[in-house]
Enzyme design. Structure first.
Site, PDB file in Angstrom:
ATOM      1  N   ARG A  60       0.825  -1.212   0.000  1.00 39.08           N
ATOM      2  CA  ARG A  60       0.000   0.000   0.000  1.00 39.08           C
ATOM      3  C   ARG A  60       0.859   1.262   0.000  1.00 39.08           C
ATOM      4  NH1 ARG A  60      -2.701  -0.805   4.314  1.00 39.08           N
ATOM      5  NH2 ARG A  60      -2.298   1.036   5.594  1.00 39.08           N
ATOM      6  N   TYR A 116     -16.200  17.206 -15.874  1.00 33.94           N
ATOM      7  CA  TYR A 116     -16.666  15.853 -15.604  1.00 33.94           C
ATOM      8  C   TYR A 116     -17.718  15.877 -14.494  1.00 33.94           C
ATOM      9  CZ  TYR A 116     -16.411  10.813 -14.657  1.00 33.94           C
ATOM     10  OH  TYR A 116     -16.702   9.482 -14.481  1.00 33.94           O
ATOM     11  N   ASP A 189      -7.152  19.166 -14.187  1.00 34.21           N
ATOM     12  CA  ASP A 189      -7.352  17.865 -14.809  1.00 34.21           C
ATOM     13  C   ASP A 189      -7.026  18.047 -16.289  1.00 34.21           C
ATOM     14  OD1 ASP A 189      -8.267  15.582 -16.084  1.00 34.21           O
ATOM     15  OD2 ASP A 189     -10.027  15.361 -14.799  1.00 34.21           O
ATOM     16  N   LYS A 214      -7.075   6.853 -20.188  1.00 30.65           N
ATOM     17  CA  LYS A 214      -7.337   7.454 -21.489  1.00 30.65           C
ATOM     18  C   LYS A 214      -6.080   7.432 -22.362  1.00 30.65           C
ATOM     19  CE  LYS A 214     -11.383   8.477 -19.619  1.00 30.65           C
ATOM     20  NZ  LYS A 214     -11.247   8.189 -18.180  1.00 30.65           N
TER      21      LYS A 214
END
Length: 398
Positions: A60, A116, A189, A214
């Site tokens: 982690r 978004y 973003d 993407k």
């Protein structure tokens, strides 16, 4: 290999973050599938805990495969200045990690109206429960951002460049200057732009977020996100990720690293296809409006040309008619698949009114800026002539 050795983005996409000599003399970096890491003895553990030794401890908190890809992403985003990257489970996870880390209860965040929908939903619902307020301002308008600042409360400015789905492009330097004057952090973003077309850190932006699912990975086969910024703030965000647990697994990191090898080549074709398709659509009688920063008709064309190397493969356009008219065009397309997302080698098409805002009425969609006749086309790496021929037949009068 230090980033200074790479004069070109394509070279960095292939080599950055990878040692010259690799395990077993393999050309391909290994996938380290381990949840935990052993220590030889207590002395080595103490050296690690005291900071004298850098190594992995638990999955982690880090993984060699993941760290190699993080180094390459940082080199792509910031080739001339020190930067670090933090891989996350998804692009949304990357953005929410930033906001949870930087927005205490009682603070205020500014975001833009074209963007978004899940970002806005997280701010309106989850952050509101934590006592964080927000303001939504017009996209690509630094003046509106400045006017929305609440002195002493505003901690973060969050926007996209280009935005989704209308591809608005904000003046990054102006936003960064406003934020510095008020000691506010900025997050962009830049998934639609990618480091190939735009590097917000060079304009003074604090953090850049990408959905690696993407263009960066490029093959519609993984979910991952990344946060990139100066090393101190990324180090702090890494601590937050260790608590929240939204990590990128090593196999996903490997696939992302493999996709990055062809990143620059793919982006050249995406840019070419997007521009060619946008120009074709702008001349078609059955198209009422095209949203693409590479067109002089786009409201942000000038700032886009100043900030961007190319304009990407996503083209949003409005057909003459209503919801059914747009549906008919989408259904007649033969190359593009009807699917969410963008940035892959295959062309994808969607009608936002159906794909993302189906639960709303036409009036409710229009209130948030989504028109029923809007189509978003993500141009893949097919030949532009074939994409245009497909659009030609799809737009033909019945």
């Amino acid at each position: 290999m230090p980033n200074e050795q790479f004069s070109g983005l394509s070279t960095a996409a292939v080599h950055a973050g990878e040692p010259r000599q690799r395990a077993f003399d393999a050309i391909t970096p290994p996938i380290v599938h381990s949840a935990t890491y052993t220590f030889r003895d207590s002395a080595e553990l103490i050296a690690f805990q005291s900071g004298e030794l850098e190594r992995e401890e638990y999955g982690r908190y880090g993984n060699p495969t993941v760290r190699a890809v993080e180094a390459r992403l940082a080199a792509l985003e910031s080739p001339s200045a020190p930067a670090a990257a933090l891989l996350c489970a998804s692009g949304m996870n990357a953005l929410t990690t930033v906001m949870l880390a930087l927005l205490p209860s009682g603070s205020h965040v500014i975001l833009t109206d074209d963007g978004y929908r899940r970002t806005r939903q997280f701010v309106r619902t989850m952050l509101a429960r934590l006592g964080v307020s927000h303001s939504v301002v017009a996209a690509a308008d630094p003046t509106a951002i400045a006017a929305a600042i609440q002195p002493g409360r505003t901690r973060l400015i969050v926007t996209e460049a280009p935005t989704n789905p209308y591809l608005r492009v904000i003046d990054l330097a102006a936003v960064a200057q406003i934020a510095r004057e008020h000691r506010i952090k900025t997050v962009i973003d830049a998934t639609f732009a990618t480091p190939y077309n735009m590097r917000p850190l060079e304009y003074g932006i604090d953090l850049v977020v990408h959905s690696c699912s993407k263009y960066l990975a490029g093959h519609n086969d993984l979910l991952a996100g990344v946060i990139i910024g100066r090393p101190p703030i990324i180090s702090a965000l890494r601590e937050t990720q260790g608590i929240l647990g939204g990590i990128c697994d090593p196999h996903t990191a490997y696939l992302l690293g493999r996709g990055l090898k062809t990143f620059a080549l793919r982006m050249e074709r995406h840019n070419q296809n997007g521009q060619a398709v946008a120009e074709f659509l702008s001349r078609h009688p059955r198209v009422s409006r095209v949203h693409y920063p590479g067109l002089p008709s786009h409201p942000d064309h000038a700032i886009a040309r100043a900030q961007m190397r190319g304009f990407g493969g996503v083209v949003s356009f409005e057909v003459v008619g209503d919801l059914q008219s747009a549906m008919a065009v989408v259904d007649r397309m033969r190359l593009a698949y009807i699917a969410p997302s963008f940035g892959g080698v295959e062309s994808l098409v969607e009608q936002p009114a159906l794909m993302s805002y189906y639960e709303l009425s036409s009036e409710e969609r229009l209130a948030v800026g989504i028109r029923d006749n809007l189509i978003r086309l993500s141009c893949g790496i097919e030949d532009a002539s074939d994409l245009i021929a497909d659009l030609q037949q799809a737009l033909a009068d019945e």
